[in-house]
Design a protein around this motif. Structure first.
Motif, short mmCIF file in Angstrom:
data_model
loop_
_atom_site.label_atom_id
_atom_site.label_comp_id
_atom_site.label_asym_id
_atom_site.label_seq_id
_atom_site.Cartn_x
_atom_site.Cartn_y
_atom_site.Cartn_z
N ASN A 74 47.57 48.91 35.09
CA ASN A 74 47.05 49.09 33.74
C ASN A 74 45.64 49.67 33.76
OD1 ASN A 74 47.13 48.72 30.79
ND2 ASN A 74 45.57 47.16 31.17
N ALA A 75 44.80 49.17 34.68
CA ALA A 75 43.43 49.66 34.76
C ALA A 75 43.39 51.13 35.20
CB ALA A 75 42.62 48.81 35.72
N VAL A 76 44.25 51.52 36.14
CA VAL A 76 44.30 52.91 36.57
C VAL A 76 44.71 53.81 35.40
CG1 VAL A 76 45.55 54.56 38.03
CG2 VAL A 76 44.72 52.41 39.01
N ARG A 77 45.71 53.37 34.66
CA ARG A 77 46.17 54.14 33.50
C ARG A 77 45.05 54.28 32.46
NH1 ARG A 77 50.33 51.44 32.81
NH2 ARG A 77 49.52 49.88 31.36
N GLU A 78 44.36 53.19 32.17
CA GLU A 78 43.30 53.24 31.17
C GLU A 78 42.07 53.99 31.67
OE1 GLU A 78 43.50 52.36 28.01
OE2 GLU A 78 45.61 51.92 28.41
N ILE A 123 36.13 48.14 27.26
CA ILE A 123 35.97 47.12 28.30
C ILE A 123 36.38 45.75 27.78
CG2 ILE A 123 33.52 46.68 27.82
CD1 ILE A 123 35.32 46.61 31.24
N ALA A 124 36.13 45.49 26.49
CA ALA A 124 36.57 44.21 25.91
C ALA A 124 38.09 44.10 25.94
CB ALA A 124 36.05 44.08 24.47
N ASN A 125 38.76 45.19 25.60
CA ASN A 125 40.23 45.19 25.62
C ASN A 125 40.77 44.97 27.02
OD1 ASN A 125 40.65 45.59 22.86
ND2 ASN A 125 40.49 47.83 23.04
N ILE A 126 40.18 45.63 28.02
CA ILE A 126 40.69 45.51 29.38
C ILE A 126 40.38 44.15 29.96
CG2 ILE A 126 38.77 46.37 30.80
CD1 ILE A 126 42.32 47.77 31.05
N ARG A 127 39.22 43.58 29.60
CA ARG A 127 38.88 42.23 30.08
C ARG A 127 39.86 41.18 29.56
NH1 ARG A 127 32.40 42.20 28.81
NH2 ARG A 127 31.67 43.32 30.68
N SER A 128 40.31 41.37 28.32
CA SER A 128 41.20 40.38 27.72
C SER A 128 42.68 40.67 27.98
CB SER A 128 40.95 40.31 26.20
OG SER A 128 41.15 41.57 25.60
N SER A 129 42.98 41.76 28.68
CA SER A 129 44.37 42.08 29.01
C SER A 129 44.88 41.16 30.11
CB SER A 129 44.48 43.54 29.48
OG SER A 129 43.86 43.71 30.75
N ASP A 130 46.19 41.08 30.27
CA ASP A 130 46.77 40.22 31.30
C ASP A 130 46.29 40.60 32.69
OD1 ASP A 130 48.16 38.88 29.34
OD2 ASP A 130 50.04 39.95 29.66
N GLU A 131 46.31 41.89 33.00
CA GLU A 131 45.88 42.31 34.33
C GLU A 131 44.37 42.17 34.51
OE1 GLU A 131 47.41 46.07 35.69
OE2 GLU A 131 49.48 45.52 35.29
N GLY A 132 43.61 42.36 33.43
CA GLY A 132 42.17 42.16 33.52
C GLY A 132 41.82 40.72 33.84
N ARG A 133 42.47 39.80 33.14
CA ARG A 133 42.23 38.36 33.40
C ARG A 133 42.70 37.98 34.81
NH1 ARG A 133 40.88 35.74 28.69
NH2 ARG A 133 41.46 36.77 26.72
N GLU A 134 43.86 38.52 35.19
CA GLU A 134 44.39 38.20 36.52
C GLU A 134 43.51 38.77 37.62
OE1 GLU A 134 46.80 37.39 39.91
OE2 GLU A 134 46.42 36.41 38.00
N GLY A 135 43.00 39.99 37.43
CA GLY A 135 42.16 40.61 38.45
C GLY A 135 40.88 39.83 38.68
N VAL A 136 40.22 39.43 37.60
CA VAL A 136 38.99 38.65 37.74
C VAL A 136 39.28 37.29 38.36
CG1 VAL A 136 37.11 37.54 36.47
CG2 VAL A 136 37.84 39.87 35.86
N ALA A 137 40.36 36.64 37.90
CA ALA A 137 40.71 35.32 38.43
C ALA A 137 41.01 35.38 39.92
CB ALA A 137 41.92 34.76 37.67
#
Length: 261
Positions: free
Chosen positions: A206-210, A235-249
């Motif tokens: 998802n991040a690569v696509r965005e 950046i707010a949208n990507i941080r709150s996305s499933d993959e954004g949350r999973e990546g940070v976690a």
């Protein structure tokens, strides 16, 4: 699917689309244009594909337009020419807007419309012996349909020269003007492209696509209040996305993210 002008192979998360008309130096015609449009549309929709390599079979990457196709065009009316050119323009746009990152692997000479194919890709790698040429004016034509992508790739100043002179130039010159990202020896070209593709497929899909959309939509814009708000929202949208949350976690927990599981 079986194609007349291409081969398509999918291994792991990587699809390789190979121009397969080596007897005519992979020159394209109405059939290859239609097949490229179809293939990149379909691959762009496949969740199982995270990156696409555009390659070619034989000693040349792409010699531009097929001579037999050009003979047909000689008898076209104005409206026929517009219709024909729009199909090529649509194909290039499909590659350019493909939601998956596209890497061009240029193993040989790349002329005219072939340069449009490369310029529509996100990353371009060329063998050190490859040559490039925008030859259209020698035939009384102009590189109109491919120009939006080629000018983005090489810049206006270089386009002013090579659109007008139709000079052939080397892979080293293509790299100097920014048309290709890397020049690699022919014997290590495959391995180098594989290393780039590995970086693509191990990142968040998802991040690569965005990120691809981000480059396209921010380039050339003034840094004004509207752009500041736009990028903050992205950046707010990507941080709150499933993959954004999973990546940070996964980073904080020192484990692999789910897309690498």
């Amino acid at each position: 699917m079986e194609f007349q002008t291409l081969t398509v192979a999918i291994e792991g998360y990587v699809a390789t689309v190979t121009l397969n008309r080596p007897d005519v130096r992979n020159a394209f015609n109405e059939f290859s244009i239609a097949e490229l449009s179809l293939v990149f549309t379909d691959l762009g929709r496949m969740d199982s594909v995270r990156a696409i390599v555009l390659a070619a079979n034989g000693p040349a990457f792409c010699a531009g337009a097929d001579l037999n196709w050009m003979k047909k065009m000689a008898g076209y009316s104005y409206s026929d020419n517009v219709d024909d050119a729009e199909k090529l323009a649509d194909m290039l746009r499909v590659i350019y807007l493909c939601p998956k990152p596209v890497v061009a692997k240029v193993q040989g000479d790349c002329y005219a419309g072939g340069m449009g194919l490369v310029a529509a890709c996100d990353i371009a790698v060329a063998a050190s012996g490859a040559n490039f040429c925008l030859s259209e004016v020698k035939l009384g034509l102009i590189p109109a349909t491919i120009s939006p992508y080629v000018i983005k790739a090489m810049g206006e100043n270089a386009a002013r020269r090579y659109f007008l002179t139709a000079e052939k130039f080397t892979a080293q010159e293509a790299h100097r003007i920014g048309f290709v990202h890397d020049i690699i020896g022919a014997d290590t070209l495959d391995a180098h492209v594989e290393s780039i593709v590995k970086s693509l497929v191990t990142s968040s899909p998802n991040a690569v696509r965005e990120a691809k959309v981000l480059v396209r939509e921010v380039t050339g814009k003034s840094v004004d209040s509207a752009l500041v708000v736009d990028t903050a929202e992205r950046i707010a949208n990507i941080r709150s996305s499933d993959e954004g949350r999973e990546g940070v976690a996964s980073f904080l927990e020192k484990r692999k993210p789910s897309w690498l599981a």
